[in-house]
Design a protein around this motif. Structure first.
Motif, PDB file in Angstrom:
ATOM      1  N   LYS A   7      41.118 -41.479  56.213  1.00 28.91           N
ATOM      2  CA  LYS A   7      39.701 -40.755  56.238  1.00 28.91           C
ATOM      3  C   LYS A   7      39.312 -40.382  55.128  1.00 28.91           C
ATOM      4  CE  LYS A   7      37.843 -37.165  58.734  1.00 28.91           C
ATOM      5  NZ  LYS A   7      37.794 -35.805  59.578  1.00 28.91           N
ATOM      6  N   ILE A   8      40.258 -39.843  54.188  1.00 19.66           N
ATOM      7  CA  ILE A   8      39.790 -39.360  52.720  1.00 19.66           C
ATOM      8  C   ILE A   8      39.181 -40.544  52.021  1.00 19.66           C
ATOM      9  CG2 ILE A   8      40.666 -38.313  50.740  1.00 19.66           C
ATOM     10  CD1 ILE A   8      42.343 -36.530  52.443  1.00 19.66           C
ATOM     11  N   LEU A   9      40.211 -41.550  51.925  1.00 25.59           N
ATOM     12  CA  LEU A   9      39.646 -42.478  51.028  1.00 25.59           C
ATOM     13  C   LEU A   9      38.437 -43.342  51.671  1.00 25.59           C
ATOM     14  CD1 LEU A   9      43.251 -44.506  50.520  1.00 25.59           C
ATOM     15  CD2 LEU A   9      41.940 -42.958  48.984  1.00 25.59           C
ATOM     16  N   SER A  10      38.257 -43.497  52.840  1.00 24.05           N
ATOM     17  CA  SER A  10      36.974 -43.945  53.291  1.00 24.05           C
ATOM     18  C   SER A  10      35.769 -43.123  52.873  1.00 24.05           C
ATOM     19  CB  SER A  10      37.010 -43.998  55.019  1.00 24.05           C
ATOM     20  OG  SER A  10      35.719 -44.390  55.622  1.00 24.05           O
ATOM     21  N   GLU A  11      35.860 -41.666  53.152  1.00 25.21           N
ATOM     22  CA  GLU A  11      34.888 -40.606  52.806  1.00 25.21           C
ATOM     23  C   GLU A  11      34.814 -40.903  51.190  1.00 25.21           C
ATOM     24  OE1 GLU A  11      35.454 -36.876  54.287  1.00 25.21           O
ATOM     25  OE2 GLU A  11      35.817 -37.403  56.285  1.00 25.21           O
ATOM     26  N   ILE A  12      35.772 -41.073  50.626  1.00 26.48           N
ATOM     27  CA  ILE A  12      35.460 -41.018  48.814  1.00 26.48           C
ATOM     28  C   ILE A  12      34.739 -42.337  48.658  1.00 26.48           C
ATOM     29  CG2 ILE A  12      36.715 -41.592  46.720  1.00 26.48           C
ATOM     30  CD1 ILE A  12      38.646 -39.748  47.469  1.00 26.48           C
ATOM     31  N   GLN A  14      32.404 -43.541  50.068  1.00 23.67           N
ATOM     32  CA  GLN A  14      30.810 -43.401  50.694  1.00 23.67           C
ATOM     33  C   GLN A  14      30.139 -42.452  49.780  1.00 23.67           C
ATOM     34  OE1 GLN A  14      30.548 -41.869  54.729  1.00 23.67           O
ATOM     35  NE2 GLN A  14      32.072 -43.426  55.375  1.00 23.67           N
ATOM     36  N   LEU A  15      30.897 -41.970  48.683  1.00 18.20           N
ATOM     37  CA  LEU A  15      30.388 -41.129  47.775  1.00 18.20           C
ATOM     38  C   LEU A  15      29.586 -41.972  46.464  1.00 18.20           C
ATOM     39  CD1 LEU A  15      33.237 -38.596  47.060  1.00 18.20           C
ATOM     40  CD2 LEU A  15      31.053 -38.318  48.293  1.00 18.20           C
ATOM     41  N   THR A  16      28.721 -41.341  45.807  1.00 15.00           N
ATOM     42  CA  THR A  16      28.244 -42.121  44.692  1.00 15.00           C
ATOM     43  C   THR A  16      29.301 -42.260  43.532  1.00 15.00           C
ATOM     44  OG1 THR A  16      27.324 -40.011  43.622  1.00 15.00           O
ATOM     45  CG2 THR A  16      25.912 -41.041  45.172  1.00 15.00           C
ATOM     46  N   PRO A  17      29.098 -43.242  42.369  1.00 15.14           N
ATOM     47  CA  PRO A  17      30.103 -43.426  41.592  1.00 15.14           C
ATOM     48  C   PRO A  17      30.253 -42.013  40.705  1.00 15.14           C
ATOM     49  CG  PRO A  17      28.641 -45.204  41.637  1.00 15.14           C
ATOM     50  CD  PRO A  17      28.072 -44.197  42.608  1.00 15.14           C
ATOM     51  N   GLU A  18      29.292 -41.422  40.555  1.00 12.61           N
ATOM     52  CA  GLU A  18      29.328 -40.020  39.792  1.00 12.61           C
ATOM     53  C   GLU A  18      30.250 -38.973  40.547  1.00 12.61           C
ATOM     54  OE1 GLU A  18      26.319 -41.431  40.481  1.00 12.61           O
ATOM     55  OE2 GLU A  18      25.996 -42.200  38.411  1.00 12.61           O
ATOM     56  N   GLU A  19      30.042 -38.974  42.083  1.00 12.54           N
ATOM     57  CA  GLU A  19      30.676 -38.053  42.892  1.00 12.54           C
ATOM     58  C   GLU A  19      32.348 -38.594  42.790  1.00 12.54           C
ATOM     59  OE1 GLU A  19      27.594 -36.648  46.105  1.00 12.54           O
ATOM     60  OE2 GLU A  19      28.628 -38.410  46.187  1.00 12.54           O
ATOM     61  N   GLN A  20      32.310 -39.804  42.833  1.00 13.41           N
ATOM     62  CA  GLN A  20      33.862 -40.597  42.946  1.00 13.41           C
ATOM     63  C   GLN A  20      34.367 -40.056  41.513  1.00 13.41           C
ATOM     64  OE1 GLN A  20      33.665 -44.753  43.555  1.00 13.41           O
ATOM     65  NE2 GLN A  20      32.801 -44.263  45.762  1.00 13.41           N
ATOM     66  N   THR A  22      33.856 -37.385  39.819  1.00 10.83           N
ATOM     67  CA  THR A  22      34.172 -35.715  40.122  1.00 10.83           C
ATOM     68  C   THR A  22      35.366 -35.605  40.757  1.00 10.83           C
ATOM     69  OG1 THR A  22      31.720 -35.369  39.906  1.00 10.83           O
ATOM     70  CG2 THR A  22      33.469 -33.809  40.937  1.00 10.83           C
ATOM     71  N   VAL A  23      35.743 -36.574  41.867  1.00  3.56           N
ATOM     72  CA  VAL A  23      36.739 -36.479  42.627  1.00  3.56           C
ATOM     73  C   VAL A  23      38.125 -36.823  41.776  1.00  3.56           C
ATOM     74  CG1 VAL A  23      38.050 -37.285  44.867  1.00  3.56           C
ATOM     75  CG2 VAL A  23      35.764 -36.730  44.880  1.00  3.56           C
ATOM     76  N   MET A  24      37.921 -38.106  40.948  1.00  3.22           N
ATOM     77  CA  MET A  24      39.122 -38.406  40.128  1.00  3.22           C
ATOM     78  C   MET A  24      39.364 -37.288  39.265  1.00  3.22           C
ATOM     79  SD  MET A  24      38.658 -42.620  39.493  1.00  3.22           S
ATOM     80  CE  MET A  24      38.657 -42.380  37.648  1.00  3.22           C
ATOM     81  N   GLY A  25      38.488 -36.664  38.519  1.00  2.00           N
ATOM     82  CA  GLY A  25      38.600 -35.572  37.666  1.00  2.00           C
ATOM     83  C   GLY A  25      39.417 -34.501  38.228  1.00  2.00           C
ATOM     84  N   HIS A  26      38.979 -34.208  39.366  1.00  2.00           N
ATOM     85  CA  HIS A  26      39.584 -33.032  40.150  1.00  2.00           C
ATOM     86  C   HIS A  26      41.277 -33.453  40.344  1.00  2.00           C
ATOM     87  CE1 HIS A  26      40.265 -29.545  43.009  1.00  2.00           C
ATOM     88  NE2 HIS A  26      41.046 -30.538  43.681  1.00  2.00           N
ATOM     89  N   LEU A  27      41.156 -34.646  40.743  1.00  2.00           N
ATOM     90  CA  LEU A  27      42.818 -34.974  41.073  1.00  2.00           C
ATOM     91  C   LEU A  27      43.546 -35.184  39.889  1.00  2.00           C
ATOM     92  CD1 LEU A  27      42.263 -37.899  43.659  1.00  2.00           C
ATOM     93  CD2 LEU A  27      43.203 -35.618  44.059  1.00  2.00           C
ATOM     94  N   VAL A  28      42.872 -35.627  38.706  1.00  2.23           N
ATOM     95  CA  VAL A  28      43.824 -35.548  37.289  1.00  2.23           C
ATOM     96  C   VAL A  28      44.302 -34.198  36.972  1.00  2.23           C
ATOM     97  CG1 VAL A  28      43.683 -36.041  34.872  1.00  2.23           C
ATOM     98  CG2 VAL A  28      42.852 -37.771  36.479  1.00  2.23           C
ATOM     99  N   GLU A  29      43.190 -33.368  37.166  1.00  7.40           N
ATOM    100  CA  GLU A  29      43.395 -31.974  36.563  1.00  7.40           C
ATOM    101  C   GLU A  29      44.610 -31.135  37.603  1.00  7.40           C
ATOM    102  OE1 GLU A  29      42.589 -30.285  33.848  1.00  7.40           O
ATOM    103  OE2 GLU A  29      41.630 -32.374  33.248  1.00  7.40           O
ATOM    104  N   HIS A  30      44.527 -31.652  38.952  1.00  8.51           N
ATOM    105  CA  HIS A  30      45.430 -31.045  39.842  1.00  8.51           C
ATOM    106  C   HIS A  30      46.877 -31.404  39.424  1.00  8.51           C
ATOM    107  CE1 HIS A  30      46.954 -29.419  43.435  1.00  8.51           C
ATOM    108  NE2 HIS A  30      47.457 -30.748  43.994  1.00  8.51           N
ATOM    109  N   ILE A  31      46.967 -32.761  39.193  1.00 10.35           N
ATOM    110  CA  ILE A  31      48.144 -33.351  38.836  1.00 10.35           C
ATOM    111  C   ILE A  31      48.796 -32.761  37.482  1.00 10.35           C
ATOM    112  CG2 ILE A  31      49.440 -35.526  38.297  1.00 10.35           C
ATOM    113  CD1 ILE A  31      47.606 -36.742  40.325  1.00 10.35           C
TER     114      ILE A  31
END
Length: 83
Positions: A7-12, A14-20, A22-31
């Protein structure tokens, strides 16, 4: 793959490339935070005893030369039957 991950991947998708990004950046910082926390748990005291006492206060090259010479002398005495 779990349903929630799908579900999360499906929702991602649907996001714009810029929003994707942002999600990637968030994940990198979290890791990065988790990696840094795991590394920060190491203590200098964990290294205690890894180096023998003569290394303390003695030049490394002098120690290597001296211990090699002592080892050679010890082997020669053993071969001559002195010990």
């Amino acid at each position: 793959m779990s349903l929630s991950l799908e579900k999360i991947l499906s929702e991602i998708e649907q996001l714009t490339p810029e929003e994707q990004l942002t999600v990637m950046g968030h994940l990198v910082e979290h890791i990065k935070k988790h990696i840094n926390q795991a590394q920060s748990k190491r203590k200098w005291s964990d290294l205690k005893g890894m180096a023998p006492y003569p290394l303390l206060g003695e030049d490394a090259q002098e120690w290597v030369s001296r211990t090699r010479q002592e080892g050679d002398e010890h082997r020669e005495r053993l071969l001559r039957g002195e010990e």
